[in-house]
Write a protein that holds these residues in place. Structure first.
Motif, mmCIF file in Angstrom:
data_model
loop_
_atom_site.group_PDB
_atom_site.id
_atom_site.type_symbol
_atom_site.label_atom_id
_atom_site.label_comp_id
_atom_site.label_asym_id
_atom_site.label_seq_id
_atom_site.Cartn_x
_atom_site.Cartn_y
_atom_site.Cartn_z
ATOM 1 N N PRO A 1 1.110 -1.264 0.231
ATOM 2 C CA PRO A 1 -0.217 -0.178 0.171
ATOM 3 C C PRO A 1 1.103 0.893 -0.385
ATOM 4 N N ALA A 2 0.739 2.988 -0.501
ATOM 5 C CA ALA A 2 0.930 3.526 -0.303
ATOM 6 C C ALA A 2 1.708 4.193 0.907
ATOM 7 N N ASN A 3 1.916 4.650 1.261
ATOM 8 C CA ASN A 3 3.260 5.049 2.670
ATOM 9 C C ASN A 3 1.825 6.312 3.028
ATOM 10 N N VAL A 4 1.308 6.012 4.719
ATOM 11 C CA VAL A 4 0.396 6.717 5.294
ATOM 12 C C VAL A 4 1.110 8.421 5.302
ATOM 13 N N HIS A 5 0.723 9.267 5.062
ATOM 14 C CA HIS A 5 1.244 10.105 5.989
ATOM 15 C C HIS A 5 0.270 11.224 6.958
ATOM 16 N N GLY A 6 0.725 12.174 7.681
ATOM 17 C CA GLY A 6 -0.296 12.718 8.607
ATOM 18 C C GLY A 6 -1.658 13.186 8.306
ATOM 19 N N TYR A 7 -1.670 14.339 6.868
ATOM 20 C CA TYR A 7 -2.061 14.562 6.136
ATOM 21 C C TYR A 7 -3.082 14.289 5.110
ATOM 22 N N PRO A 8 -3.570 15.013 5.431
ATOM 23 C CA PRO A 8 -4.781 15.487 6.096
ATOM 24 C C PRO A 8 -5.154 15.185 7.556
ATOM 25 N N ILE A 9 -5.221 15.672 8.586
ATOM 26 C CA ILE A 9 -5.475 15.420 9.968
ATOM 27 C C ILE A 9 -6.991 15.202 10.144
ATOM 28 N N ALA A 10 -7.466 14.702 11.058
ATOM 29 C CA ALA A 10 -9.287 14.507 10.724
ATOM 30 C C ALA A 10 -9.658 15.409 11.936
ATOM 31 N N PRO A 11 -10.889 15.945 11.262
ATOM 32 C CA PRO A 11 -11.520 16.663 11.715
ATOM 33 C C PRO A 11 -11.729 17.129 12.878
ATOM 34 N N GLY A 12 -11.159 16.149 14.141
ATOM 35 C CA GLY A 12 -11.539 15.858 15.084
ATOM 36 C C GLY A 12 -10.575 16.554 16.003
ATOM 37 N N TRP A 13 -9.229 16.208 15.395
ATOM 38 C CA TRP A 13 -8.050 17.159 15.852
ATOM 39 C C TRP A 13 -8.083 18.571 15.679
ATOM 40 N N TRP A 14 -8.626 18.919 14.539
ATOM 41 C CA TRP A 14 -8.806 20.129 14.229
ATOM 42 C C TRP A 14 -9.593 20.975 15.245
ATOM 43 N N LEU A 15 -10.532 19.856 16.021
ATOM 44 C CA LEU A 15 -11.564 21.061 16.778
ATOM 45 C C LEU A 15 -10.950 20.779 18.124
ATOM 46 N N LEU A 16 -10.847 20.019 18.526
ATOM 47 C CA LEU A 16 -9.308 20.098 20.039
ATOM 48 C C LEU A 16 -8.691 20.416 20.047
ATOM 49 N N ALA A 17 -8.542 20.948 18.417
ATOM 50 C CA ALA A 17 -6.865 22.504 19.273
ATOM 51 C C ALA A 17 -7.279 23.478 18.932
ATOM 52 N N VAL A 18 -9.239 23.825 18.068
ATOM 53 C CA VAL A 18 -9.177 25.096 18.294
ATOM 54 C C VAL A 18 -10.065 24.909 19.540
ATOM 55 N N ILE A 19 -10.394 24.411 19.842
ATOM 56 C CA ILE A 19 -11.194 24.666 21.368
ATOM 57 C C ILE A 19 -10.304 24.673 22.676
ATOM 58 N N VAL A 20 -8.439 23.989 21.840
ATOM 59 C CA VAL A 20 -7.650 24.230 22.995
ATOM 60 C C VAL A 20 -7.078 25.859 23.245
ATOM 61 N N LEU A 21 -6.828 26.309 21.850
ATOM 62 C CA LEU A 21 -6.795 27.477 21.371
ATOM 63 C C LEU A 21 -7.394 28.940 22.350
ATOM 64 N N ALA A 22 -8.399 28.718 21.910
ATOM 65 C CA ALA A 22 -9.528 29.295 22.277
ATOM 66 C C ALA A 22 -9.333 29.326 23.761
ATOM 67 N N LEU A 23 -9.147 28.212 24.903
ATOM 68 C CA LEU A 23 -9.332 28.394 25.977
ATOM 69 C C LEU A 23 -7.981 29.133 26.572
ATOM 70 N N ILE A 24 -6.979 28.621 25.692
ATOM 71 C CA ILE A 24 -5.981 29.646 25.916
ATOM 72 C C ILE A 24 -5.570 30.938 26.102
ATOM 73 N N ILE A 25 -6.334 31.353 25.016
ATOM 74 C CA ILE A 25 -7.341 32.862 24.252
ATOM 75 C C ILE A 25 -7.059 32.643 25.952
ATOM 76 N N TYR A 26 -8.516 32.895 26.465
ATOM 77 C CA TYR A 26 -9.656 33.200 27.155
ATOM 78 C C TYR A 26 -8.999 33.511 28.298
ATOM 79 N N GLY A 27 -7.927 32.503 29.261
ATOM 80 C CA GLY A 27 -7.348 32.515 30.239
ATOM 81 C C GLY A 27 -6.289 33.868 30.675
#
Length: 196
Positions: free
Chosen positions: A13-39
């Motif tokens: 099979p073709a080599n599997v790379h990390g991109y595109p990241i799954a939508p759940g990880w993007w959502l988690l990154a946005v939530i963490v970033l929003a919490l940091i900005i809010y804090g």
């Protein structure tokens, strides 16, 4: 016929790379970033709120007379409370306001330390017969009272800030009907008569 000859070569099979990241990880990154900005925003707001308190405590350490300390307390109160609520207060009314904005566990201590010093600010120094050591003790007591209020009442708790006007209104009505108010009014009238 040989069944194995019909098989194709092994395909990797073709080599599997990390991109595109799954939508759940993007959502988690946005939530963490929003919490940091809010804090960070909340931390900045708290630092700005405490800036006037720190400045008042610093100036209190250099204040030597009671009138300067009362003026400093008035300035600090005006930084945190609405101007119409604080600006007109003097003497016992201002003391009642300061007591009302303190947490209940510190109110008695503030009352004892401040005694009648709020009224003595408006009396002439010629009437006062205190010695310099007594004046220093009185100034130190009032400085401790001012430090207590600046440390524990600022920035104001929402409940105390909301209840303060009602408490002050009650204090004004009881003050006008008290013998202490009559006595202080007589002292003021006597002092005005001496100056004329």
């Amino acid at each position: 016929m040989d069944p194995l000859a019909q098989l194709s070569d092994i395909h990797l099979p073709a080599n599997v790379h990390g991109y595109p990241i799954a939508p759940g990880w993007w959502l988690l990154a946005v939530i963490v970033l929003a919490l940091i900005i809010y804090g960070l925003l909340k931390l900045r707001q708290a630092m700005i709120k405490r800036q006037a308190q720190k400045m008042a405590l610093k100036q209190l350490s250099t204040a030597t007379d009671i009138s300067a300390m009362v003026a400093l307390l008035k300035w600090a109160a005006l930084q945190y409370f609405p101007r119409p609520q604080v600006a007109h207060l003097t003497g016992h009314a201002f003391k009642s306001f300061l007591i009302a904005t303190l947490p209940p566990k510190h109110q008695q201590e503030f009352t004892e330390l401040s005694a009648e010093h709020f009224v003595s600010v408006y009396q002439s120094t010629a009437v006062s017969t205190t010695t310099s050591t007594t004046a220093n003790i009185i100034s130190a007591e009032f400085s401790n009272a001012a430090k207590l209020w600046l440390s524990h009442a600022l920035p104001p708790k929402k409940e105390l800030a909301r209840l303060a006007p009602a408490i002050i209104k009650n204090a004004k009505t009881t003050l006008h009907n008290s013998p202490a108010a009559d006595k202080s009014a007589n002292v003021v009238l006597e002092n005005d008569g001496e100056k004329s």
